[in-house]
Design a protein around this motif. Structure first.
Motif, mmCIF file in Angstrom:
data_model
loop_
_atom_site.group_PDB
_atom_site.id
_atom_site.type_symbol
_atom_site.label_atom_id
_atom_site.label_comp_id
_atom_site.label_asym_id
_atom_site.label_seq_id
_atom_site.Cartn_x
_atom_site.Cartn_y
_atom_site.Cartn_z
ATOM 1 N N ILE A 70 44.153 117.804 100.321
ATOM 2 C CA ILE A 70 45.617 117.521 99.939
ATOM 3 C C ILE A 70 45.960 118.799 99.054
ATOM 4 C CG2 ILE A 70 47.007 116.023 98.394
ATOM 5 C CD1 ILE A 70 45.111 113.716 99.121
ATOM 6 N N LEU A 71 47.055 119.597 99.527
ATOM 7 C CA LEU A 71 47.395 120.676 98.647
ATOM 8 C C LEU A 71 49.019 120.793 98.283
ATOM 9 C CD1 LEU A 71 47.195 123.700 98.063
ATOM 10 C CD2 LEU A 71 47.578 124.218 100.414
ATOM 11 N N LEU A 72 49.197 120.785 96.948
ATOM 12 C CA LEU A 72 50.579 120.840 96.492
ATOM 13 C C LEU A 72 50.653 122.613 96.304
ATOM 14 C CD1 LEU A 72 53.134 120.107 95.246
ATOM 15 C CD2 LEU A 72 52.027 120.072 92.917
ATOM 16 N N LEU A 73 51.943 122.761 96.997
ATOM 17 C CA LEU A 73 52.337 124.174 96.935
ATOM 18 C C LEU A 73 53.441 124.452 95.930
ATOM 19 C CD1 LEU A 73 52.319 125.082 100.677
ATOM 20 C CD2 LEU A 73 50.679 125.990 99.060
ATOM 21 N N THR A 74 53.457 125.207 94.995
ATOM 22 C CA THR A 74 54.742 125.617 94.199
ATOM 23 C C THR A 74 55.078 126.647 94.445
ATOM 24 O OG1 THR A 74 53.515 125.845 92.431
ATOM 25 C CG2 THR A 74 54.069 123.676 92.458
ATOM 26 N N ASP A 75 56.470 127.106 94.147
ATOM 27 C CA ASP A 75 57.153 128.501 94.566
ATOM 28 C C ASP A 75 56.922 128.782 95.820
ATOM 29 O OD1 ASP A 75 58.364 130.643 93.746
ATOM 30 O OD2 ASP A 75 56.684 131.835 93.022
ATOM 31 N N ARG A 196 43.326 103.420 101.044
ATOM 32 C CA ARG A 196 43.486 103.286 99.658
ATOM 33 C C ARG A 196 44.478 104.279 99.144
ATOM 34 N NH1 ARG A 196 38.277 104.553 96.384
ATOM 35 N NH2 ARG A 196 39.756 103.823 94.709
ATOM 36 N N PRO A 197 45.599 103.722 98.354
ATOM 37 C CA PRO A 197 46.493 104.664 97.802
ATOM 38 C C PRO A 197 46.134 105.578 96.596
ATOM 39 C CG PRO A 197 46.900 102.329 97.112
ATOM 40 C CD PRO A 197 45.646 102.418 98.018
ATOM 41 N N LEU A 198 46.482 106.749 96.969
ATOM 42 C CA LEU A 198 46.466 107.857 95.907
ATOM 43 C C LEU A 198 47.876 108.309 95.372
ATOM 44 C CD1 LEU A 198 44.595 109.519 93.903
ATOM 45 C CD2 LEU A 198 44.537 111.175 95.777
ATOM 46 N N HIS A 199 47.985 108.280 94.352
ATOM 47 C CA HIS A 199 49.537 108.945 93.922
ATOM 48 C C HIS A 199 49.331 110.269 93.333
ATOM 49 C CE1 HIS A 199 51.866 105.048 93.398
ATOM 50 N NE2 HIS A 199 50.655 104.397 93.654
ATOM 51 N N LEU A 200 50.146 111.383 94.186
ATOM 52 C CA LEU A 200 50.016 112.619 93.521
ATOM 53 C C LEU A 200 51.371 112.723 92.887
ATOM 54 C CD1 LEU A 200 48.918 115.536 94.074
ATOM 55 C CD2 LEU A 200 50.374 115.913 95.888
ATOM 56 N N LEU A 201 51.250 112.821 91.653
ATOM 57 C CA LEU A 201 52.312 113.356 90.747
ATOM 58 C C LEU A 201 52.474 114.930 90.703
ATOM 59 C CD1 LEU A 201 51.383 110.828 87.811
ATOM 60 C CD2 LEU A 201 52.587 110.458 90.104
ATOM 61 N N ALA A 202 53.481 115.279 91.267
ATOM 62 C CA ALA A 202 53.560 116.542 91.515
ATOM 63 C C ALA A 202 54.827 117.179 90.876
ATOM 64 C CB ALA A 202 53.762 117.082 93.408
ATOM 65 N N MET A 203 54.782 118.465 90.341
ATOM 66 C CA MET A 203 55.704 119.222 89.477
ATOM 67 C C MET A 203 55.437 120.622 89.549
ATOM 68 S SD MET A 203 54.824 118.234 85.747
ATOM 69 C CE MET A 203 56.304 119.169 84.894
ATOM 70 N N ASP A 234 49.951 102.577 88.003
ATOM 71 C CA ASP A 234 48.870 101.453 87.816
ATOM 72 C C ASP A 234 47.832 101.879 88.682
ATOM 73 O OD1 ASP A 234 50.204 100.110 85.434
ATOM 74 O OD2 ASP A 234 51.075 98.613 87.036
ATOM 75 N N GLN A 235 48.238 102.451 89.662
ATOM 76 C CA GLN A 235 46.897 102.673 90.820
ATOM 77 C C GLN A 235 46.617 104.189 90.600
ATOM 78 O OE1 GLN A 235 49.345 102.006 94.216
ATOM 79 N NE2 GLN A 235 48.341 100.185 94.695
ATOM 80 N N ALA A 236 45.481 104.452 91.209
ATOM 81 C CA ALA A 236 44.920 105.827 91.057
ATOM 82 C C ALA A 236 46.110 106.910 91.301
ATOM 83 C CB ALA A 236 43.798 105.994 92.091
ATOM 84 N N PHE A 237 45.583 108.134 90.626
ATOM 85 C CA PHE A 237 46.730 109.163 90.394
ATOM 86 C C PHE A 237 45.900 110.431 90.165
ATOM 87 C CE2 PHE A 237 47.194 107.876 86.240
ATOM 88 C CZ PHE A 237 47.095 108.914 85.364
ATOM 89 N N VAL A 238 46.718 111.465 90.692
ATOM 90 C CA VAL A 238 46.362 112.736 90.185
ATOM 91 C C VAL A 238 47.630 113.697 89.826
ATOM 92 C CG1 VAL A 238 45.298 115.158 90.808
ATOM 93 C CG2 VAL A 238 44.144 112.987 91.413
ATOM 94 N N LEU A 239 47.816 113.966 88.709
ATOM 95 C CA LEU A 239 48.882 114.896 88.296
ATOM 96 C C LEU A 239 48.496 116.375 88.667
ATOM 97 C CD1 LEU A 239 51.425 115.369 86.623
ATOM 98 C CD2 LEU A 239 50.092 115.450 84.563
ATOM 99 N N ALA A 240 49.595 117.084 89.223
ATOM 100 C CA ALA A 240 49.205 118.379 89.815
ATOM 101 C C ALA A 240 50.277 119.321 89.712
ATOM 102 C CB ALA A 240 48.433 118.347 91.196
ATOM 103 N N GLY A 241 50.239 120.689 89.679
ATOM 104 C CA GLY A 241 51.080 121.464 89.834
ATOM 105 C C GLY A 241 51.034 122.538 88.784
ATOM 106 N N ASN A 242 52.280 123.507 88.840
ATOM 107 C CA ASN A 242 52.220 124.688 87.872
ATOM 108 C C ASN A 242 53.183 123.995 86.650
ATOM 109 O OD1 ASN A 242 52.879 126.882 86.511
ATOM 110 N ND2 ASN A 242 54.180 127.846 87.896
ATOM 111 N N LEU A 243 52.447 123.793 85.490
ATOM 112 C CA LEU A 243 52.692 122.836 84.218
ATOM 113 C C LEU A 243 53.355 124.205 83.431
ATOM 114 C CD1 LEU A 243 50.281 120.310 83.628
ATOM 115 C CD2 LEU A 243 52.175 120.292 85.358
#
Length: 351
Positions: A70-75, A196-203, A234-243
């Motif tokens: 799973i890959l989040l691209l920013t810019d 199984r659901p995984l929440h990707l919190l992307a920003m 409430d479910q599994a999550f990963v916060l990712a991105g250029n903070l």
């Protein structure tokens, strides 16, 4: 040992090897795939042979070396028909990387407001867009995945003034009523992995600089991170991105990042290249250089910083993590040619 016992031992060993060799790899990368005008990224992605863009080739090589699931691209420039993202995905496929699932949506970057947001007496400049940008979609975001994506909850249109306890400085009423919080986007993307659901919190947050005494960008960066404090699933999550914030060395307000860290595990991904980057302003920094993910000129601030993050929910088992930044050799040159940012990856145990 009998034949049956030997077979059982071999099976157990094989299963153990499989479990250890097949983690879920999640990565974020800001590959500088943004150009100065609409359609230019698609043009560059379409160049082949001797005319192929070397920077794009380097980006593809970085991703091919790390092979995230799973890959989040920013810019990454967004366009209405998703043609640039489709072309990039095709280049990755040629490099042996199959991402059948992808998501991108219009970001706030470059979205015109017809207001003078920066109060310079002019309208419709890059500073007057909802997020800095010369054209709609400049410097957007995208998700590539080996696993199904959806549903995706977009918070990109949330107004800054609606965030509880926001730090927005006093602004004219027409600006306050229109100004969105996200400089690029906030997405909660549900990705289904092994049923199984995984929440990707992307920003991708605005850098906390390039403003005045009102500290508008510093305040906005803080609040873009603080947004998730009221939205953690409430479910599994990963916060990712250029903070765009380094709690040790960058300008800005790190309080929101500190509060978020109470809900996640910081795997402290490291690289040999970051550790070896010395000289100039870097020598005066407080943070561990091995954790840095941004490689900027050493002779002037801010120097190298940790600004890109992959942060899993507390309780998820982290197997490994890293920053793709070799200290030397051809791959070090590839990382340098690709972007000022380095790809950050995380391996999760995911039954």
């Amino acid at each position: 040992m009998g034949i049956r016992a030997l077979a059982g031992a071999a099976l157990i060993a094989a299963l153990g090897t499989y479990a250890q060799a097949d983690p879920l790899r999640i990565a974020t990368y800001s590959p500088d795939l943004s150009r100065d005008g609409p359609g230019l990224l698609l043009r560059d992605l379409g160049r082949t042979g001797k005319k192929a863009d070397p920077q794009i080739a380097a980006v593809v090589r970085v991703i091919a070396e790390t092979r995230p699931d799973i890959l989040l691209l920013t810019d990454f420039d967004w366009d209405y028909e998703g043609r640039a993202l489709a072309a990039f995905t095709a280049l990755l496929a040629e490099a042996g990387l199959d991402y059948p699932h992808r998501f991108a949506a219009r970001p706030n970057a470059g979205m015109a407001t017809d207001l003078d947001l920066n109060a310079d007496g002019r309208q419709n400049t890059a500073d007057d867009a909802q997020g800095f940008g010369e054209f709609p979609g400049q410097g957007g975001m995208a998700i590539l995945s080996r696993h199904p994506i959806g549903p995706v909850t977009e918070y990109t249109d949330a107004l800054w003034r609606d965030l509880p306890s926001h730090l927005m400085p006093p602004l004219p009423e027409d600006v306050t009523a229109a100004r969105r919080l996200s400089s690029a986007a906030h997405w909660d993307a549900t990705i289904t992995v092994a049923n199984r659901p995984l929440h990707l919190l992307a920003m991708a947050a605005t850098p906390p600089v390039f403003d005045g005494a009102e500290d508008l960008n510093g305040r906005r960066n803080h609040d873009e991170l603080a947004f998730w404090l009221n939205r953690l699933p409430d479910q599994a999550f990963v916060l990712a991105g250029n903070l765009n914030i380094d709690a040790q060395d960058s300008e800005g307000r790190p309080e929101a990042l500190t509060r978020l860290m109470a809900h996640v595990t910081d795997p402290m991904p490291r690289s040999a290249g970051g550790a070896a980057a010395k000289g100039g302003v870097n020598d005066g920094q407080k943070g561990d250089p091995a954790l840095d993910t941004g490689d900027w000129p050493d002779d002037k601030p801010p120097g190298n910083l940790r600004v890109d993050y992959v942060l899993p929910q507390k309780g998820l088992k982290v197997l490994d993590s890293g920053v793709f930044w070799p200290a030397d050799g051809p791959l070090a040159q590839t990382a340098l040619a690709a972007s000022a940012h380095r790809l950050v990856w995380l391996d999760l145990e995911w039954p």
